[in-house]
Write a protein that holds these residues in place. Structure first.
Motif, short mmCIF file in Angstrom:
data_model
loop_
_atom_site.label_atom_id
_atom_site.label_comp_id
_atom_site.label_asym_id
_atom_site.label_seq_id
_atom_site.Cartn_x
_atom_site.Cartn_y
_atom_site.Cartn_z
N ARG A 104 0.81 -1.22 0.00
CA ARG A 104 0.00 0.00 0.00
C ARG A 104 0.84 1.27 0.00
O ARG A 104 0.67 2.13 -0.85
CB ARG A 104 -0.90 0.03 1.24
N TRP A 105 1.74 1.38 0.97
CA TRP A 105 2.50 2.64 1.10
C TRP A 105 3.42 2.86 -0.08
O TRP A 105 3.53 3.97 -0.58
CB TRP A 105 3.29 2.63 2.42
N ILE A 106 4.11 1.79 -0.51
CA ILE A 106 5.11 1.99 -1.56
C ILE A 106 4.41 2.36 -2.88
O ILE A 106 4.93 3.16 -3.65
CB ILE A 106 6.02 0.74 -1.70
N GLU A 109 3.56 5.95 -2.68
CA GLU A 109 4.77 6.75 -2.91
C GLU A 109 5.09 6.85 -4.40
O GLU A 109 5.35 7.94 -4.92
CB GLU A 109 5.96 6.11 -2.16
N MET A 113 5.41 10.13 -6.77
CA MET A 113 6.74 10.52 -7.27
C MET A 113 6.82 10.42 -8.78
O MET A 113 7.62 11.11 -9.41
CB MET A 113 7.80 9.63 -6.63
N ARG A 125 -4.64 7.49 -1.38
CA ARG A 125 -4.50 8.89 -0.95
C ARG A 125 -3.05 9.34 -1.07
O ARG A 125 -2.15 8.57 -1.31
CB ARG A 125 -4.95 9.04 0.50
N LEU A 127 0.57 10.39 0.19
CA LEU A 127 1.37 9.91 1.31
C LEU A 127 2.49 10.88 1.66
O LEU A 127 2.76 11.14 2.81
CB LEU A 127 1.97 8.54 0.97
N LEU A 128 3.13 11.44 0.64
CA LEU A 128 4.35 12.20 0.90
C LEU A 128 4.23 13.70 0.68
O LEU A 128 4.54 14.50 1.55
CB LEU A 128 5.49 11.69 0.00
N PRO A 138 8.65 14.36 -9.04
CA PRO A 138 10.09 14.62 -8.91
C PRO A 138 10.98 13.52 -9.45
O PRO A 138 12.15 13.78 -9.73
CB PRO A 138 10.29 14.76 -7.39
N GLN A 139 10.47 12.28 -9.58
CA GLN A 139 11.36 11.23 -10.06
C GLN A 139 11.22 10.97 -11.56
O GLN A 139 11.82 10.05 -12.09
CB GLN A 139 11.16 9.95 -9.25
N ALA B 45 -1.09 7.31 9.36
CA ALA B 45 0.21 7.95 9.53
C ALA B 45 0.33 9.13 8.58
O ALA B 45 -0.10 9.06 7.44
CB ALA B 45 1.33 6.95 9.27
N MET B 47 3.17 11.17 6.88
CA MET B 47 4.60 10.95 6.70
C MET B 47 5.29 12.16 6.11
O MET B 47 4.67 13.05 5.58
CB MET B 47 4.80 9.80 5.72
N GLU B 48 6.62 12.06 6.15
CA GLU B 48 7.48 12.84 5.28
C GLU B 48 7.35 14.35 5.47
O GLU B 48 7.16 15.09 4.53
CB GLU B 48 7.23 12.48 3.81
N HIS B 51 10.97 15.31 3.75
CA HIS B 51 11.46 14.45 2.68
C HIS B 51 12.75 15.08 2.16
O HIS B 51 12.74 16.21 1.70
CB HIS B 51 10.42 14.35 1.57
N ARG B 56 17.27 10.99 -5.04
CA ARG B 56 17.65 11.82 -6.17
C ARG B 56 19.06 12.39 -5.99
O ARG B 56 19.84 12.45 -6.94
CB ARG B 56 16.63 12.94 -6.37
N GLN B 59 21.64 10.09 -7.05
CA GLN B 59 21.79 9.96 -8.50
C GLN B 59 22.64 11.07 -9.09
O GLN B 59 22.94 11.07 -10.27
CB GLN B 59 20.41 9.94 -9.17
N PHE B 335 9.79 1.69 7.17
CA PHE B 335 8.75 1.97 6.18
C PHE B 335 7.68 0.88 6.18
O PHE B 335 6.49 1.17 6.05
CB PHE B 335 9.38 2.09 4.79
N ALA B 339 3.93 0.87 8.82
CA ALA B 339 2.65 0.62 8.16
C ALA B 339 1.83 -0.42 8.91
O ALA B 339 0.60 -0.40 8.88
CB ALA B 339 2.89 0.19 6.72
#
Lengths: 158, 411
Positions: A104-106, A109, A113, A125, A127-128, A138-139, B45, B47-48, B51, B56, B59, B335, B339
């Motif tokens: 779920r979280w990943i 994310e 991203m 929803r 997350l970050l 951003p990625q 939760a 989060m971040e 961040h 990045r 990289q 992480f 959760a």
């Protein structure tokens, strides 16, 4: 279990639908079409005890947006990576979170991203990022860090 | 004030904000507990708050610079992320590092596990009102950081790991002092473990709360001591040995019940194992090369795994043949562990939530701090201090019920 054995078993179970490479006896990389994600995942979970999701990587590639699910096996030196490529400009892939909660979280994310849509995610929803940046990924390739920094003041009211 | 004294009807749902800041821990994260009376029915939760964009940034740095950058991911797991990245790069290169380098990585990795677990024992003691445990554990933690500084030059960030080995040697002239520090710590931890395990109030307070079943552990991808306390036998150090773990004599600690008490037991016993591993390394460390020298990084991909104090850390590295990674994915153990609060906290009472949240040793300054419960009129009814007091009151009440003063000098 060694990665080449598992690759061969996968190939006989999913003829012509999987393409695998074993970079070593500990690492198996399997490329599949998005539609094959659920059947291959179900097969792996049924056939390997202790099979769990380690994490997933979202990556912007030339041919599309890649979603690599890295699975590990409790008690074994094996990482199985299922590679799914979603086509640009509107990438969508089936959500693994519909099958297991650890995704779920990943997936939330990666959705933020890289702007991937995970179809069937039970909880898609934010997350970050703050809401003000919901249209910025951003990625993605070509993300301009300097322009982003300069625009923060316009988007956020401190 | 306790939650039950505020005026509201049963079945009335409220949201409690926990976090996002606490000075004890290093990074912010917030939790929203939805409660019905005293029972928690939902956890979310936030989060971040900071961040850092480390993936990045990595990289945009060369392979030599990345391990130093990755040490800054966490204030505790500095060895974890840099060695995990090196494991990924070495998987990509398909090389073995020199034996001395693998022993040095083992020593600094286990020193990190020691000070991380001792930090957790202290915090956990504080949350349930055993401030003596807090003082003891943090006092015992200091010499571990001192040994880390003697061997590497810094209490936390060693900057030792590089792709293909380690950057510098650790001075053997300090080994006798390191051995003596381990001997002293072993005695102290033995005493602390016995005191905690034999205390009937602690057992009554911590057993049966925040339980994770083995199936939940696999479904939510929970790792490390949190998984091992539920009887899931997983440890990267044994499953996929890196550094020198294959050559050493140690065992993986597992327990069966999956509650907060068992998570404490696993960590306390792991401290003893870590001390034993460091002693063996100091005896057996071979001489020889420190690293493989400059390496050409080919195109390709590699995955590194590492057993951090909190569980399995995974790095995915993709190279395009240049001197900088094309993509680096970092997944820290918290992480997935954090959760899993969605299952471990549901049905617990507010008094048990602080310790349940703390039980997976979350690597955020998350779990406790400005907790504000807003009543119907919008006025705050609980502060963070109230929540910690609730938790500590419960321990005290239990002690009284059992007709005894708590053995460890409560508050």
């Amino acid at each position: 279990m060694e990665s080449t054995d598992l690759g061969k078993r996968l190939e006989s179970a999913f003829v012509d639908r999987v393409e695998w490479t074993a970079r070593s006896q500990k690492r198996l990389y399997v490329s599949i079409a998005p539609a094959q994600l659920y059947p291959v995942f179900d097969w792996l979970r049924e056939n390997i005890p202790g099979f769990r999701l380690g994490t997933s990587t979202g990556i912007d590639l030339r041919e599309g947006v890649g979603v690599f699910h890295h699975f590990v096996v409790n008690g074994m030196p094996l990482v199985v990576t299922l590679k799914v490529i979603a086509s640009k400009p509107d990438p969508r892939v089936p959500s693994l979170a519909a099958k297991i909660p650890s995704a779920r979280w990943i997936e939330r994310e990666m959705a933020e991203m890289l702007g991937i849509e995970f179809e069937g995610h039970p909880d898609p929803r934010r997350l970050l990022k703050a809401e003000a940046f919901s249209d910025i990924y951003p990625q993605r390739r070509g993300f301009d860090t300097r322009a982003f920094k300069e625009s923060i003041g316009e988007r956020l009211d401190f | 004030m306790s939650a039950s004294t505020s005026n509201r009807t049963p079945g009335d749902r409220r949201v409690i904000q926990i976090g996002p800041f606490h000075p004890l821990l290093e990074e912010p994260v917030g939790f929203e507990l939805t409660v019905e009376g005293e029972k928690v029915v939902h956890v979310d939760a936030c989060m971040e708050y900071i961040h850092k964009g480390i993936e990045r940034l990595a990289q945009e740095r060369t392979y030599d610079m990345v391990p130093i950058l990755l040490e800054k991911i966490c204030g505790i797991c500095s060895v974890t992320h840099s060695v995990c990245f090196c494991n990924a790069a070495e998987d990509l290169l398909q090389v073995e590092i020199p034996p001395r380098a693998s022993y040095i990585r083992t020593i600094i990795g286990e020193l990190e596990r020691l000070h991380s677990h001792l930090l957790w024992v202290g915090l956990a003691g504080h949350f349930i009102g055993y401030n003596t445990v807090f003082m003891w554990a943090w006092k015992y933690r200091e010499p571990v950081c001192d040994v880390f500084e003697m061997l590497t030059g810094h209490r936390q960030n060693s900057s030792l790991p590089i792709v293909g080995g380690v950057r510098r040697d650790i001075p053997e002239s300090y080994f006798p002092e390191a051995r003596r520090a381990m001997d002293r710590l072993d005695e102290q931890v033995e005493m602390l473990t016995a005191a905690v395990l034999d205390d009937p109030v602690l057992a009554a307070r911590l057993k049966g709360i925040g339980v994770l079943t083995p199936q939940e552990v696999v479904d939510w991808g929970v790792v490390g001591p949190t998984a091992r306390a539920s009887g899931v036998d997983t440890d990267v150090r044994r499953d996929e040995p890196y550094a020198a773990y294959e050559e050493l004599d140690w065992k993986v600690i597992t327990t069966e019940n999956g509650d907060v008490f068992d998570k404490a037991v696993v960590r306390l016993l792991e401290i003893r194992e870590s001390i034993s591993i460091i002693r063996q390394c100091l005896e057996k460390i071979p001489g020889g090369e420190l690293n493989l020298g400059q390496q050409h990084i080919p195109r390709g991909e590699g995955i590194g795994r590492y057993e951090a104090p909190r569980g399995e850390d995974i790095h995915y590295l993709r190279s395009n043949g240049t001197n900088m990674p094309e993509r680096l994915k970092v997944r820290a153990p918290s992480f997935t562990n954090v959760a899993s609060f969605e299952v471990s906290c549901i049905g617990e009472s507010i008094a048990d939530v602080t310790i349940t949240l703390a039980a997976c040793d979350p690597c955020y300054s998350c779990t406790e701090r400005t907790a504000v419960v807003r009543g119907v009129d919008g006025r705050p009814t609980h502060t963070f201090q109230d929540l910690v007091r609730l938790s500590q009151d419960k321990t005290r009440a239990l002690a009284r019920e059992m007709g005894r003063e708590p053995g460890l000098n409560l508050l």
